[in-house]
Design a protein around this motif. Structure first.
Motif, PDB file in Angstrom:
ATOM      1  N   UNK A 231      19.653 -31.993  16.984  1.00  0.00           N
ATOM      2  CA  UNK A 231      18.836 -30.800  17.203  1.00  0.00           C
ATOM      3  C   UNK A 231      19.516 -29.547  16.648  1.00  0.00           C
ATOM      4  N   UNK A 232      20.835 -29.418  16.897  1.00  0.00           N
ATOM      5  CA  UNK A 232      21.574 -28.264  16.380  1.00  0.00           C
ATOM      6  C   UNK A 232      21.610 -28.293  14.853  1.00  0.00           C
ATOM      7  N   UNK A 233      21.829 -29.461  14.273  1.00  0.00           N
ATOM      8  CA  UNK A 233      21.870 -29.587  12.820  1.00  0.00           C
ATOM      9  C   UNK A 233      20.537 -29.187  12.203  1.00  0.00           C
ATOM     10  N   UNK A 234      19.438 -29.654  12.788  1.00  0.00           N
ATOM     11  CA  UNK A 234      18.117 -29.287  12.283  1.00  0.00           C
ATOM     12  C   UNK A 234      17.874 -27.795  12.416  1.00  0.00           C
ATOM     13  N   UNK A 235      18.241 -27.239  13.569  1.00  0.00           N
ATOM     14  CA  UNK A 235      18.005 -25.815  13.785  1.00  0.00           C
ATOM     15  C   UNK A 235      18.746 -24.963  12.771  1.00  0.00           C
TER      16      UNK A 235
ATOM     17  N   UNK B   2      30.793 -28.066  10.608  1.00  0.00           N
ATOM     18  CA  UNK B   2      29.609 -27.891   9.770  1.00  0.00           C
ATOM     19  C   UNK B   2      28.419 -27.365  10.562  1.00  0.00           C
ATOM     20  N   UNK B   3      28.334 -27.727  11.853  1.00  0.00           N
ATOM     21  CA  UNK B   3      27.192 -27.270  12.652  1.00  0.00           C
ATOM     22  C   UNK B   3      27.564 -26.093  13.554  1.00  0.00           C
ATOM     23  N   UNK B   4      28.750 -25.538  13.338  1.00  0.00           N
ATOM     24  CA  UNK B   4      29.095 -24.261  13.958  1.00  0.00           C
ATOM     25  C   UNK B   4      29.648 -24.299  15.360  1.00  0.00           C
ATOM     26  N   UNK B   5      30.217 -25.431  15.813  1.00  0.00           N
ATOM     27  CA  UNK B   5      30.760 -25.479  17.173  1.00  0.00           C
ATOM     28  C   UNK B   5      32.229 -25.878  17.218  1.00  0.00           C
ATOM     29  N   UNK B   6      32.829 -26.186  16.065  1.00  0.00           N
ATOM     30  CA  UNK B   6      34.217 -26.635  16.051  1.00  0.00           C
ATOM     31  C   UNK B   6      35.171 -25.626  16.652  1.00  0.00           C
ATOM     32  N   UNK B   7      35.038 -24.369  16.252  1.00  0.00           N
ATOM     33  CA  UNK B   7      35.957 -23.334  16.738  1.00  0.00           C
ATOM     34  C   UNK B   7      35.782 -23.085  18.237  1.00  0.00           C
TER      35      UNK B   7
ATOM     36  N   UNK C   1      23.952 -37.462  12.578  1.00  0.00           N
ATOM     37  CA  UNK C   1      23.141 -36.281  12.871  1.00  0.00           C
ATOM     38  C   UNK C   1      23.044 -35.350  11.673  1.00  0.00           C
ATOM     39  N   UNK C   2      24.174 -35.048  11.033  1.00  0.00           N
ATOM     40  CA  UNK C   2      24.118 -34.090   9.921  1.00  0.00           C
ATOM     41  C   UNK C   2      23.496 -34.711   8.674  1.00  0.00           C
TER      42      UNK C   2
ATOM     43  N   UNK D 123      31.812 -33.208   4.564  1.00  0.00           N
ATOM     44  CA  UNK D 123      30.671 -32.607   5.258  1.00  0.00           C
ATOM     45  C   UNK D 123      30.629 -31.105   4.971  1.00  0.00           C
ATOM     46  N   UNK D 124      29.613 -30.675   4.266  1.00  0.00           N
ATOM     47  CA  UNK D 124      29.464 -29.252   3.961  1.00  0.00           C
ATOM     48  C   UNK D 124      28.809 -28.533   5.139  1.00  0.00           C
ATOM     49  N   UNK D 125      29.070 -27.226   5.267  1.00  0.00           N
ATOM     50  CA  UNK D 125      28.451 -26.468   6.358  1.00  0.00           C
ATOM     51  C   UNK D 125      26.935 -26.524   6.293  1.00  0.00           C
ATOM     52  N   UNK D 126      26.309 -26.658   7.450  1.00  0.00           N
ATOM     53  CA  UNK D 126      24.850 -26.605   7.531  1.00  0.00           C
ATOM     54  C   UNK D 126      24.443 -25.142   7.666  1.00  0.00           C
ATOM     55  N   UNK D 127      23.635 -24.675   6.734  1.00  0.00           N
ATOM     56  CA  UNK D 127      23.229 -23.278   6.713  1.00  0.00           C
ATOM     57  C   UNK D 127      21.722 -23.163   6.846  1.00  0.00           C
ATOM     58  N   UNK D 128      21.285 -22.135   7.570  1.00  0.00           N
ATOM     59  CA  UNK D 128      19.860 -21.916   7.744  1.00  0.00           C
ATOM     60  C   UNK D 128      19.209 -21.578   6.418  1.00  0.00           C
ATOM     61  N   UNK D 129      18.015 -22.151   6.233  1.00  0.00           N
ATOM     62  CA  UNK D 129      17.252 -21.857   5.040  1.00  0.00           C
ATOM     63  C   UNK D 129      16.425 -20.607   5.279  1.00  0.00           C
ATOM     64  N   UNK D 130      16.280 -19.806   4.235  1.00  0.00           N
ATOM     65  CA  UNK D 130      15.447 -18.606   4.313  1.00  0.00           C
ATOM     66  C   UNK D 130      14.057 -18.957   3.797  1.00  0.00           C
TER      67      UNK D 130
END
Length: 466
Positions: free
Chosen positions: A80-84, A118-123, A371-372, A451-458
């Motif tokens: 869900x986080x990856x899709x978002x 990649x999905x923004x929660x590692x840190x 997931x990713x 695994x590349x960072x997942x970035x929101x599409x515009x």
């Protein structure tokens, strides 16, 4: 003690709100009928008894969703986080009343951390858990057989034991409160004539979904509907727990393994005050299910009563709510025999597709990888056109199968070898194989994963339903 971030401290109210407002249309706020932005064309295929749909019931009381994820565990929330992050909204159904945050911890190697980054929660997680520097292997009489330092073998390696509770909370806080619907167990599912999936929940609520992603664990109803066999018991059971040292745990940041005959144990520091431990033992059958913590502790201690005392002390310091006993299972995905991970626009992720034994520490890592990979393929398909969604799911299966099937087999074989009971074989293992033949570098090769960072599409506008 691991300290939650301010955002995590607010999770109780966040989840409580989600639970009260989004349990089901009959008990709380009803679903809204969103305009659909995803068009899926189902291809004509030979159907079987599980997928034949002649449903002619009225749709007046059926809520429509574009993507439904079944299960709010690690695989479901990570998907869900990856899709978002790629600009794709989903609804997660969870049968429990809240996040199932019980249990102990899981070990994440560098492939898992690359996905979390990649999905923004590692840190968000690193600061709460100790980095494990290496491992030491001992015999049941306390004799050290071999020790390794992870970065001596692989400079890029990163190993941390992560509490399952905090991992789930960290993923959930990244989603809107209404993205997870609790008290929503799946009762049955049907494929409609138009290719959409009709999901009926335990309370009678019905949803019509264009895409269904099964992340509902080793006993997955979605996998059963797709024709997968039940996971196979491998002949071992495991006690697990999370010891708590109020004044600080005394262990160095390394994994400690102890090998006996048909019996092995391990423990690893999780945080300054917590230590995860397990005991794996041979058993011809899983035996009766036991949840009484006092009984579980007594049984676990009886197995290792003559082993080093630090393990016995660790069991004594384990809070009741963290101790468990589970049978170990897996499912081998034989080529041309096992079903594919997708059928139509329904697909499986994580343990629902490839349950594996924990001997390589890759169950959660592979679920995160799934997931990713799936999220990227679905996001690309959605942006490219509706006819490519099924192809995206097939591509996901083709890419992931060569990864997860060998790991499942390898984890099983490693466990079988370590559970030897023959005294001669165990002597050879302890005096020859482990001290002189085992190399950690090749053992860790399976943790390589790009695994590349997942970035929101515009997107300028949302496509309208046709």
């Amino acid at each position: 003690m691991a300290i939650a971030s301010p955002s995590l401290l607010s999770l109780n109210s966040h989840i409580s709100s989600a639970s009260s407002l989004h349990r089901s249309p009959r008990r709380g706020r009803p679903f809204s009928r969103r305009k659909s932005w995803l068009l899926v064309r189902a291809r004509n295929k030979k159907t079987n008894s599980l997928s034949v749909i002649e449903a002619k019931t009225s749709t007046d009381d059926v809520s429509e969703e574009d993507i439904v994820i079944v299960g709010a565990g690690i695989a479901g929330l990570a998907t869900a986080v990856s899709l978002q992050r790629l600009g794709v909204r989903s609804l997660v159904l969870e049968q429990a009343e809240s996040l199932r945050t019980g249990g102990t911890s899981l070990t994440l190697f560098k492939n898992g951390w690359r996905v979390l980054d990649a999905i923004g929660v590692g840190s968000d997680l690193r600061s709460q858990f100790l980095e494990i520097q290496g491992m030491v292997v001992k015999s049941d009489d306390g004799r050290e057989l071999r020790s390794f330092t992870f970065k001596d073998e692989d400079e890029s390696q990163e190993v941390r034991a992560v509490e399952r509770k905090i991992l789930l909370e960290t993923l959930a806080i990244k989603l809107p409160s209404a993205a997870v619907q609790f008290s929503s167990g799946l009762a049955r599912m049907e494929r409609r004539e138009n290719g959409k999936m009709l999901l009926e929940l335990v309370d009678g609520t019905r949803l019509l979904a264009k895409i269904v992603i099964g992340c509902d664990g080793i006993r997955s109803p979605v996998a059963k509907w797709m024709g997968f066999s039940e996971p196979r018991y491998v002949g071992h059971c495991a006690f697990r727990g999370l010891g708590f040292y109020a004044n600080g745990q005394p262990f160095e940041p390394r994994v400690n393994y102890v090998y006996g005959r048909g019996l092995r144990a391990g423990y690893v520091p999780v945080s300054p005050t917590k230590v995860y431990w397990f005991i794996c033992f041979n058993s011809p059958s899983p035996g009766p299910k036991t949840i009484d913590p006092s009984v579980l502790k007594k049984q676990a201690k009886e197995l290792v009563k003559n082993w080093p005392s630090e393990l016995l002390n660790l069991i004594d310091l384990t809070p009741d709510e963290t101790i468990s006993k589970t049978p170990l299972v897996d499912r081998w995905l034989w080529p041309a025999i096992s079903p594919p991970p997708s059928t139509g626009t329904t697909v499986l992720v994580g343990d629902a597709w490839h349950p594996m034994t924990p001997n390589l520490g890759q169950g959660a890592c592979c679920a995160l990888e799934d997931a990713v990979v799936l999220a990227r393929k679905l996001a690309n398909a959605i942006n490219s056109g509706p006819t490519s969604v099924e192809d995206a799911m097939k591509s996901y299966g083709i890419e992931r199968w060569p990864r997860v099937f060998p790991l499942t087999v390898r984890a099983n074989l490693v466990g079988s070898l370590l559970q030897w009971e023959n005294p001669v074989v165990c002597s050879v293992r302890n005096n020859v194989v482990i001290p002189k033949l085992v190399r950690l570098g090749p053992i860790l090769e399976h943790t390589n994963f790009e695994c590349e960072p997942s970035l929101k599409r515009q997107t300028s506008e949302v496509p309208k339903q046709q």
